[in-house]
Design a protein around this motif. Structure first.
Motif, short mmCIF file in Angstrom:
data_model
loop_
_atom_site.label_atom_id
_atom_site.label_comp_id
_atom_site.label_asym_id
_atom_site.label_seq_id
_atom_site.Cartn_x
_atom_site.Cartn_y
_atom_site.Cartn_z
N GLY A 70 -4.30 53.28 133.68
CA GLY A 70 -3.32 54.25 133.63
C GLY A 70 -1.96 53.90 133.57
N ALA A 71 -1.69 53.00 134.37
CA ALA A 71 -0.37 52.53 134.57
C ALA A 71 0.33 51.78 133.22
N THR A 72 -0.79 51.16 132.45
CA THR A 72 -0.35 50.53 131.20
C THR A 72 -0.13 51.64 130.10
N VAL A 73 -0.83 52.60 130.07
CA VAL A 73 -0.46 54.00 128.99
C VAL A 73 0.73 54.36 129.51
N VAL A 74 1.07 54.70 130.83
CA VAL A 74 2.35 55.41 130.93
C VAL A 74 3.60 54.61 130.62
N LEU A 75 3.47 53.36 131.25
CA LEU A 75 4.45 52.34 131.10
C LEU A 75 4.91 52.08 129.49
N SER A 76 3.79 52.09 128.69
CA SER A 76 3.80 51.86 127.20
C SER A 76 4.47 53.08 126.73
N LEU A 77 4.15 54.12 127.09
CA LEU A 77 4.62 55.41 126.37
C LEU A 77 6.26 55.58 126.95
N LEU A 78 6.44 54.84 127.92
CA LEU A 78 7.77 54.84 128.42
C LEU A 78 9.00 53.82 127.86
N GLY A 79 8.14 53.11 127.20
CA GLY A 79 8.84 51.92 126.46
C GLY A 79 8.89 50.60 127.15
N ALA A 80 7.96 50.24 127.85
CA ALA A 80 8.08 48.96 128.47
C ALA A 80 7.50 48.08 127.25
N ALA A 138 8.67 65.23 127.33
CA ALA A 138 8.80 65.93 128.92
C ALA A 138 8.48 64.64 129.86
N LEU A 139 7.65 64.02 129.50
CA LEU A 139 7.20 62.90 130.43
C LEU A 139 8.25 61.93 130.27
N ARG A 140 9.03 61.48 129.30
CA ARG A 140 9.93 60.70 129.04
C ARG A 140 11.34 61.11 129.59
N ALA A 141 11.54 62.44 129.52
CA ALA A 141 12.91 62.94 130.00
C ALA A 141 12.57 62.87 131.52
N ARG A 142 11.63 63.02 132.22
CA ARG A 142 11.55 63.02 133.61
C ARG A 142 11.39 61.63 134.26
N LEU A 143 10.76 60.75 133.45
CA LEU A 143 10.45 59.54 134.15
C LEU A 143 11.63 58.33 133.80
N ILE A 144 12.21 58.19 132.59
CA ILE A 144 13.11 57.29 132.44
C ILE A 144 14.49 57.52 132.91
N VAL A 145 15.22 56.40 133.40
CA VAL A 145 16.45 56.57 133.91
C VAL A 145 17.36 55.43 133.52
N LEU A 147 12.41 49.01 131.17
CA LEU A 147 11.76 49.61 129.86
C LEU A 147 13.04 49.14 128.67
N ALA A 148 12.75 49.70 127.51
CA ALA A 148 13.77 49.24 126.43
C ALA A 148 15.05 49.79 126.75
N GLU A 149 15.94 49.10 126.01
CA GLU A 149 17.50 49.55 125.96
C GLU A 149 18.26 49.56 127.43
N GLY A 150 17.61 48.52 128.35
CA GLY A 150 18.11 48.57 129.60
C GLY A 150 17.71 49.61 130.65
N ARG A 151 16.91 50.52 130.08
CA ARG A 151 16.43 51.64 131.09
C ARG A 151 15.42 51.21 131.92
N SER A 152 15.01 52.15 132.72
CA SER A 152 13.95 51.57 133.76
C SER A 152 13.18 52.96 134.15
N VAL A 153 12.10 52.82 134.87
CA VAL A 153 11.32 53.99 135.57
C VAL A 153 11.82 54.62 136.49
N ARG A 154 11.95 55.79 136.71
CA ARG A 154 12.82 56.40 137.79
C ARG A 154 12.02 56.46 139.04
N PRO A 155 12.26 55.64 140.03
CA PRO A 155 11.81 55.57 141.32
C PRO A 155 11.33 56.93 142.00
N GLY A 156 10.13 56.64 142.59
CA GLY A 156 9.67 57.70 143.67
C GLY A 156 8.86 58.79 143.28
N LEU A 157 8.34 58.71 141.77
CA LEU A 157 7.86 59.75 140.95
C LEU A 157 6.20 59.10 140.68
#
Length: 271
Positions: A175-185, A264-271, A20-30
């Protein structure tokens, strides 16, 4: 994105680790995506059992679910979100079986090259998928389905969440595209993740493709049905731009997902 070595679930992958942006990534396992769960066997699939799936969202139609019902892990919630209900209702007056789409009709379509050429040759299959992907953005049933996906992913009580359709490539891919776009991919990552299902899907349907082409069928028709292509996703993204101007506005105005839920989605899924 991590492919999970599953024996009884097709096309299973964890969106965790996606950059994701700024060197972050999606939290695994969720956040997990796959094809249908009709053959799920946790005893034979310890890697899947170890995921601890808490919620399953099924994007399939009534017909698809009736023919191949999910086998849901014990203790997991099953949520039905027919993304194509409105599209199928609108198309029932045309060709094809009500409640089915090409991914769910592959065996029938690819058993007869003449029928396949008549209904899907000459670019018709590409036009069909373009229409389908646009409906994933614009129809009320699809908006309801993807609103549910985002709302559940924002809620810690959902646990690890798996969402799927039949092959796990079109409805699931959007669905994956929407989620990842929101998270900053970024755009390149979105397209790469979307296209990454092709090897698994083509391997799964290889005998069907070989039989179809051996009988004189056009391999381009088979591949257009079985795989995903940039033009498919681009049709949905263009629909978002045309109707809403941005993914953020599509999520808030089209899906009706609140700013609080997005945060809340970003707080939970971005690491």
């Amino acid at each position: 994105m991590t492919v999970t070595p599953a024996k009884t679930v097709a096309n299973l992958r964890d969106l965790g680790g996606t950059p994701l942006a700024e060197g972050r990534s999606v939290r695994p396992g969720l956040v997990l995506r796959s094809g249908q769960l009709d053959r799920l066997d946790l005893d034979a699939d310890p890697a899947v059992a170890a995921l601890g799936i808490g919620t399953v969202i099924d994007f399939r139609t009534d017909v698809e679910r009736g023919e191949h019902p999910d086998r849901v892990p014990a203790g997991a919630r099953l949520l039905i979100a027919d993304a194509l209900a409105d599209k199928m209702a609108a198309d029932n007056g045309g060709d094809g079986d009500p409640g089915k789409i090409p991914a769910a009709q592959l065996k029938d379509i690819l058993s007869d090259p003449v029928v396949a050429e008549e209904h899907l040759g000459g670019g018709k299959v590409q036009a069909l998928f373009t229409s389908l992907y646009r409906s994933l953005v614009s129809s009320a049933s699809a908006q309801s389905a993807y609103r549910l996906l985002l709302t559940e992913l924002a809620d810690p009580r959902s646990g690890p969440l798996l969402f799927h359709c039949t092959a796990g490539k079109d409805r699931t891919g959007w669905g994956a595209t929407v989620v990842l776009s929101l998270l900053g991919a970024d755009d390149e990552t979105l397209m790469s993740e979307y296209l990454s299902v092709n090897p698994a899907v083509r391997i799964a349907f290889a005998p069907m493709i070989e039989g179809f082409t051996a009988a004189g069928g056009d391999p381009d028709i088979a591949l257009a049905l079985i795989g995903v292509f940039p033009s498919y996703l681009e049709a949905a993204l263009d629909e978002v731009d045309t109707r809403y101007g941005s993914m953020e506005k599509y999520v808030r105005e089209g899906l009706g997902v609140s700013d609080e839920t997005v945060e809340a989605l970003r707080a939970r899924l971005i690491v």
